[in-house]
Design a protein around this motif. Sequence first.
Motif, PDB file in Angstrom:
ATOM      1  N   THR A   1       0.839  -1.187   0.000  1.00 49.41           N
ATOM      2  CA  THR A   1       0.000   0.000   0.000  1.00 49.41           C
ATOM      3  C   THR A   1       0.882   1.248   0.000  1.00 49.41           C
ATOM      4  N   LYS A   2       0.261   2.367  -0.298  1.00 54.30           N
ATOM      5  CA  LYS A   2       0.982   3.638  -0.289  1.00 54.30           C
ATOM      6  C   LYS A   2       1.494   3.968   1.108  1.00 54.30           C
ATOM      7  N   GLU A   3       0.702   3.632   2.123  1.00 50.03           N
ATOM      8  CA  GLU A   3       1.096   3.923   3.502  1.00 50.03           C
ATOM      9  C   GLU A   3       2.335   3.125   3.907  1.00 50.03           C
ATOM     10  N   ALA A   4       2.357   1.852   3.553  1.00 45.68           N
ATOM     11  CA  ALA A   4       3.518   1.013   3.882  1.00 45.68           C
ATOM     12  C   ALA A   4       4.749   1.496   3.129  1.00 45.68           C
ATOM     13  N   LEU A   5       4.602   1.837   1.881  1.00 46.20           N
ATOM     14  CA  LEU A   5       5.720   2.354   1.088  1.00 46.20           C
ATOM     15  C   LEU A   5       6.254   3.642   1.699  1.00 46.20           C
ATOM     16  N   HIS A   6       5.348   4.500   2.156  1.00 40.87           N
ATOM     17  CA  HIS A   6       5.780   5.742   2.791  1.00 40.87           C
ATOM     18  C   HIS A   6       6.595   5.440   4.054  1.00 40.87           C
ATOM     19  N   CYS A   7       6.161   4.486   4.852  1.00 40.10           N
ATOM     20  CA  CYS A   7       6.903   4.108   6.070  1.00 40.10           C
ATOM     21  C   CYS A   7       8.324   3.677   5.717  1.00 40.10           C
ATOM     22  N   VAL A   8       8.444   2.839   4.711  1.00 38.70           N
ATOM     23  CA  VAL A   8       9.758   2.329   4.320  1.00 38.70           C
ATOM     24  C   VAL A   8      10.627   3.459   3.771  1.00 38.70           C
ATOM     25  N   ARG A   9      10.064   4.242   2.866  1.00 40.43           N
ATOM     26  CA  ARG A   9      10.854   5.324   2.265  1.00 40.43           C
ATOM     27  C   ARG A   9      11.259   6.367   3.294  1.00 40.43           C
ATOM     28  N   ALA A  10      10.356   6.713   4.197  1.00 35.91           N
ATOM     29  CA  ALA A  10      10.673   7.717   5.217  1.00 35.91           C
ATOM     30  C   ALA A  10      11.733   7.195   6.185  1.00 35.91           C
ATOM     31  N   HIS A  11      11.733   5.904   6.387  1.00 34.07           N
ATOM     32  CA  HIS A  11      12.703   5.291   7.289  1.00 34.07           C
ATOM     33  C   HIS A  11      14.083   5.211   6.647  1.00 34.07           C
ATOM     34  N   ARG A  12      14.159   4.979   5.353  1.00 33.08           N
ATOM     35  CA  ARG A  12      15.431   4.711   4.681  1.00 33.08           C
ATOM     36  C   ARG A  12      15.978   5.880   3.880  1.00 33.08           C
ATOM     37  N   ASN A  13      15.161   6.859   3.547  1.00 35.11           N
ATOM     38  CA  ASN A  13      15.596   7.946   2.668  1.00 35.11           C
ATOM     39  C   ASN A  13      15.492   9.291   3.381  1.00 35.11           C
ATOM     40  N   ARG A  14      16.590  10.002   3.415  1.00 35.36           N
ATOM     41  CA  ARG A  14      16.611  11.285   4.112  1.00 35.36           C
ATOM     42  C   ARG A  14      15.742  12.341   3.441  1.00 35.36           C
ATOM     43  N   ASP A  15      15.412  12.147   2.162  1.00 35.27           N
ATOM     44  CA  ASP A  15      14.612  13.142   1.453  1.00 35.27           C
ATOM     45  C   ASP A  15      13.116  12.963   1.650  1.00 35.27           C
ATOM     46  N   VAL A  16      12.711  11.938   2.396  1.00 34.63           N
ATOM     47  CA  VAL A  16      11.293  11.695   2.647  1.00 34.63           C
ATOM     48  C   VAL A  16      11.029  11.903   4.139  1.00 34.63           C
ATOM     49  N   ILE A  17      10.192  12.878   4.451  1.00 32.03           N
ATOM     50  CA  ILE A  17       9.868  13.178   5.841  1.00 32.03           C
ATOM     51  C   ILE A  17       8.663  12.337   6.263  1.00 32.03           C
ATOM     52  N   PRO A  18       8.779  11.634   7.395  1.00 27.88           N
ATOM     53  CA  PRO A  18       7.630  10.846   7.862  1.00 27.88           C
ATOM     54  C   PRO A  18       6.417  11.744   8.122  1.00 27.88           C
ATOM     55  N   LYS A  19       5.298  11.356   7.560  1.00 25.27           N
ATOM     56  CA  LYS A  19       4.085  12.163   7.727  1.00 25.27           C
ATOM     57  C   LYS A  19       3.018  11.440   8.534  1.00 25.27           C
ATOM     58  N   THR A  20       2.936  10.138   8.389  1.00 30.33           N
ATOM     59  CA  THR A  20       1.905   9.397   9.110  1.00 30.33           C
ATOM     60  C   THR A  20       2.421   8.982  10.488  1.00 30.33           C
ATOM     61  N   LEU A  21       1.503   8.677  11.364  1.00 33.54           N
ATOM     62  CA  LEU A  21       1.881   8.210  12.695  1.00 33.54           C
ATOM     63  C   LEU A  21       2.737   6.953  12.597  1.00 33.54           C
ATOM     64  N   GLU A  22       2.370   6.067  11.680  1.00 34.14           N
ATOM     65  CA  GLU A  22       3.126   4.825  11.513  1.00 34.14           C
ATOM     66  C   GLU A  22       4.554   5.084  11.050  1.00 34.14           C
ATOM     67  N   ALA A  23       4.714   5.982  10.094  1.00 31.97           N
ATOM     68  CA  ALA A  23       6.054   6.306   9.593  1.00 31.97           C
ATOM     69  C   ALA A  23       6.894   6.973  10.675  1.00 31.97           C
ATOM     70  N   LYS A  24       6.284   7.835  11.456  1.00 25.05           N
ATOM     71  CA  LYS A  24       6.997   8.473  12.561  1.00 25.05           C
ATOM     72  C   LYS A  24       7.409   7.435  13.599  1.00 25.05           C
ATOM     73  N   ALA A  25       6.511   6.491  13.880  1.00 27.27           N
ATOM     74  CA  ALA A  25       6.814   5.449  14.865  1.00 27.27           C
ATOM     75  C   ALA A  25       7.974   4.573  14.399  1.00 27.27           C
ATOM     76  N   VAL A  26       8.007   4.221  13.124  1.00 22.19           N
ATOM     77  CA  VAL A  26       9.112   3.413  12.588  1.00 22.19           C
ATOM     78  C   VAL A  26      10.425   4.179  12.694  1.00 22.19           C
ATOM     79  N   THR A  27      10.400   5.440  12.347  1.00 18.33           N
ATOM     80  CA  THR A  27      11.608   6.272  12.415  1.00 18.33           C
ATOM     81  C   THR A  27      12.119   6.361  13.847  1.00 18.33           C
ATOM     82  N   VAL A  28      11.224   6.615  14.791  1.00 19.65           N
ATOM     83  CA  VAL A  28      11.619   6.734  16.192  1.00 19.65           C
ATOM     84  C   VAL A  28      12.117   5.396  16.723  1.00 19.65           C
TER      85      VAL A  28
END
Length: 92
Positions: free
Chosen positions: A1-28
């Motif tokens: 899904t787009k949400e899962a892809l965003h989590c992965v990209r935000a976690h691995r790529n400095r040019d993608v800022i985590p926007k969803t709660l899930e992406a922020k949680a993965v980053t933290v």
Amino acid sequence: TKEALHCVRAHRNRDVIPKTLEAKAVTVADSLSHISNGVYLAMIKEGQALEKVVGKIKRDYRDLSFFPKIQTKMENICVAWEKIVVEYQKIL
């Protein structure tokens, strides 16, 4: 899904800022794992530049800002890691 892809990209790529709660949680969670498992000492032992390691500590600390209460609780530990890596490098 787009949400899962965003989590992965935000976690691995400095040019993608985590926007969803899930992406922020993965980053933290990832940054907390670095802070708690001694990865910084391994980086120094592998011969990585002190500036690079200190920069990593600072980035990990910055990433915690998505959850300010966690960041506040980890501030002293991150400051301590910066001091530890400087001293650790001296004994290698």
